[in-house]
Design an enzyme around this catalytic site. Structure first.
Site, PDB file in Angstrom:
ATOM      1  N   LYS A 187      40.641  31.816  41.778  1.00  0.00           N
ATOM      2  CA  LYS A 187      40.807  31.963  40.325  1.00  0.00           C
ATOM      3  C   LYS A 187      39.681  32.758  39.662  1.00  0.00           C
ATOM      4  CE  LYS A 187      44.664  29.611  39.704  1.00  0.00           C
ATOM      5  NZ  LYS A 187      45.899  30.335  39.314  1.00  0.00           N
ATOM      6  N   GLU A 226      44.445  28.249  29.669  1.00  0.00           N
ATOM      7  CA  GLU A 226      45.141  27.020  30.023  1.00  0.00           C
ATOM      8  C   GLU A 226      44.701  26.641  31.420  1.00  0.00           C
ATOM      9  OE1 GLU A 226      46.358  29.922  30.747  1.00  0.00           O
ATOM     10  OE2 GLU A 226      46.912  29.609  32.836  1.00  0.00           O
ATOM     11  N   SER A 277      43.585  29.766  49.685  1.00  0.00           N
ATOM     12  CA  SER A 277      43.261  30.152  48.302  1.00  0.00           C
ATOM     13  C   SER A 277      42.171  29.298  47.665  1.00  0.00           C
ATOM     14  CB  SER A 277      44.521  30.108  47.457  1.00  0.00           C
ATOM     15  OG  SER A 277      45.123  28.840  47.545  1.00  0.00           O
TER      16      SER A 277
END
Lengths: 418, 273
Positions: A114, A136, A403
């Site tokens: 991210k 968010e 990830s």
């Protein structure tokens, strides 16, 4: 030699025949990937989206922007993240001949992919003169990444998070607060990610002149799916170089989990034109595809409009959006990226689903065999290896996007195992 | 000419501004909605906006969000709304009825079928807050086939060059959003609102109506001098929610509801100059 050429020609013709239209690797001028994508937002936001689009176009060619970004990725995030061959996993699965490489996004600062997007978008927002960042978050990983980027770059940050998620992911709430962000619990609707996005959009509509909304996945109105994909495609670009260096060739198959789809698009996209590289996105089947509790949007949804974009969507017959479920909070989203929807229809990427129980097995498998505790999201991709391992050709070369790391999930998993 | 055009022609002749009240279909149940709409008509509402509830109303503030949620508790759907409109049309065949809702339920129903069924029920227009000009072509052409006006929105953040394109494509009227924000009653409206309205009036002959945040007769009075219509939504829903009783896991209206809403509409109607 002559024969090889003929075969090659036949393959090319076969490929051309199956594709009635040429495959797009970028959206059209209005941000559509085929029927998907677009800008389905309140009029108040339209000029902000055009502003973002034109600014991003400029910055895409601005070397000093990318130098700054790449410098932060290297010295702050710790990129490039390594690829690691999981030999014990391959042996355990009964196929020592198969080479399984893990792309270690779990080693990034803040623990997941991210951060690649968060830093890029916050830098972009500052160049645009915005003084306030909102985002968010579902699992909290994107919230933590954005709060981190905002602390690093010195800008005010507010994070919307469903009330239920703030309880499930208490540690990430605290991490965001430590980085100086304000966390706003969302009580509307299902009190999860989709409602956090609704509230973030409402905030953006109300504060559009000074605020940039950092969307955390390849979803939302154009140009977000493109911007997020571009920032995340560092994963695929590095992997491509690394796997060639180590093995001398490209992988036969790439596997990544798909919620909104940003880590998957990030690793897939730089290989999208390599016709011999197969790609599989793994969605969350939750409690099972035959139940109401899953997040298998591409497997079971149909095209619809949510959060400013047309994509596959979990919905009832009347077009009301359904709640999604997964043991992995980062996959728990009823929509999915428009470009994934397009690649599904074009049959460029295959989408499958792995359920909660299987994901937990993937979680344990990788922890025990390789000493790597994966995020529950990534565990879906890891488990999928077990499902297909016996169908793989000899000496197959597989790349799995790991990830994120599983620290955030330890409490959840220990509760289930108990 | 559809009912919307007829209504504005008539109002224009008398130099009057339209009062456009909003109500969510199915909050708390469809028969209450029907009664409220009939009362709107009796109090002289010029056009009525019927909200089609959606699970994710991202242009709406808390009041309309909760209203949609209450309606969805009853599984209200598109067919229920069309059926109610048919019943209202037996009561009144002149007042324009406009559906306001998000695009996904329309898209899932099928644009062609939605247009036909809306027409057959007696609907005159649609307002779709998440369907800007760029995405609206297909719906506009389907709607036109059945003489349904698709009303586009203009916001304070809309540049004037863009507004010029929007007014060309908007049918029935133009919905001017009073504030860069979401729906919900405000005690004060921005000072630049009047100028914003005048700017849009100067680029079109189509009626320009204003909505978002309008809740009081005084606001209606001053805005009626500079606009062709005034949309009031959340303020009405607030009266509705005040008069609901929650029992046995469901909401029911008390006996004052219709009267209180009626009185409020009357006070707004009287305020229009």
């Amino acid at each position: 030699m002559q024969e090889t050429k003929t075969i090659q020609k036949e393959i090319t013709i076969a490929v051309a025949k199956t594709e009635e239209k040429p495959m797009l690797t970028s959206p059209d001028l209005k941000g559509h990937f085929g029927i998907y994508g677009g800008k389905y937002v309140p009029e108040t936001l339209m000029s902000a989206l055009y502003e973002l689009e034109s600014y991003y176009k400029k910055i895409k060619k601005d070397k000093s922007f990318w130098d700054e970004y790449n410098n932060l990725l290297k010295n702050y995030v710790g990129r490039p993240s390594p690829i690691f061959q999981a030999k014990r996993l391959a042996k355990y699965l009964g196929r020592e001949d198969v080479k399984i490489f893990l792309k270690r996004e779990d080693l990034n600062h803040t623990g997941a992919h991210k951060i690649n997007n968060a830093i890029g978008q916050v830098l972009l927002a500052l160049k645009m003169g915005k003084t306030r960042i909102i985002a968010e978050t579902g699992a909290g990983q994107h919230g933590v990444a954005t709060a981190t980027a905002c602390a690093l770059l010195g800008v005010k940050c507010e994070i919307y998070m469903g009330r239920k998620d703030t309880i499930r992911q208490e540690m990430n709430v605290f991490r965001m607060k430590l980085c100086g962000a304000t966390v706003i619990p969302v009580d509307s609707g299902t009190q999860t990610l989709k409602d956090a996005i609704n509230d973030a959009i409402r905030d953006w509509v109300s504060n559009v002149t000074n605020t940039h909304y950092v969307i955390g996945s390849v979803v939302g109105p154009h140009p977000y799916p493109v911007i997020v994909r571009d920032f995340q495609s560092i994963i695929g670009k590095e992997s491509r170089r690394q796997i060639k260096e180590v093995t001398g060739r490209l992988p036969d198959l790439i596997i990544a989990c798909v919620g909104g789809g940003s880590n998957a698009m990030g690793i897939f996209y730089p290989f999208i034109k390599d016709k011999d590289v197969m790609m599989t996105g793994v969605e969350a089947a939750g409690e099972g595809l035959d139940t109401e509790h899953h997040s298998a949007t591409l497997s079971l949804g149909r095209p619809g409009i949510l959060h400013g974009t047309m994509s596959y969507l979990l919905q009832d017959n009347w077009g009301q959006v359904k709640g999604a479920h997964s043991v992995a909070p980062g996959l728990d989203y009823p929509g999915v990226g428009p470009e994934h929807s397009y690649f599904k229809d074009m049959q460029r990427i295959k989408y499958v689903a792995v359920n909660d129980e299987e994901a937990l097995e993937g979680f344990k498998m990788l922890s025990e065999l390789e000493g790597i505790i994966p995020a529950l999201e990534s565990s879906h991709a890891v488990y999928y290896l077990k499902k297909i391992i016996n169908d793989l050709p000899e000496n197959a070369l597989i790349l799995v996007n790991l990830s994120g790391r599983g620290d955030k999930d330890v409490a959840t998993v220990s509760n289930i195992i108990k | 000419m559809n009912r919307i055009e007829k209504t504005f022609n008539q109002l224009n002749k008398n130099n009057k501004c339209a009062l456009i009240p909003f109500i969510t279909a199915g909050d708390p149940d469809i028969s209450t909605t029907e009664k409220i709409i009939k009362r709107f008509i009796d109090e002289g509402a010029d056009i009525i906006e019927i909200g089609h509830p959606f699970s994710d109303p991202l242009a709406d503030g808390t009041v309309i969000q909760e209203s949609s949620q209450r309606a969805l508790l009853n599984n209200i759907n598109t067919s229920d709304i069309f059926e109610m409109v048919k019943r209202i049309r037996q009561y009144n065949n002149e007042t324009p009825l406009v559906l306001m809702g998000y695009f996904n339920p329309i898209y899932q129903y099928g644009l062609k079928k939605y247009s036909q069924d809306a027409k057959e029920a007696g609907i005159d227009g649609t307002i779709i807050p998440d369907l800007p000009m760029e995405e609206a072509h297909e719906w506009i052409s389907e709607a036109k086939k059945n003489n349904i006006s698709n009303i586009l929105l203009i916001a304070p953040t809309t540049p004037i060059e863009r507004a010029k394109k929007i007014v060309m494509q908007s049918n029935g009227f133009i919905y001017y959003v009073s504030i860069a924000g979401i729906t919900g009653a405000r005690t004060t409206l921005p000072p630049e609102l009047e100028q914003g309205l005048k700017n849009i009036k100067s680029i079109t002959n189509k009626p320009v109506c204003v909505g978002f945040g309008i809740s009081k007769p005084e606001q209606v009075e001053s805005l009626s001098k500079v606009s062709d219509g005034i949309i009031v939504g959340s303020a009405i829903i607030r009266i509705l929610e005040k008069n609901l009783v929650f029992e046995d896991n469901k909401y029911t209206p008390n006996e004052n509801l219709i009267e209180e809403i009626g009185n409020f509409i009357k006070s707004l109607k009287d305020a229009i100059k």
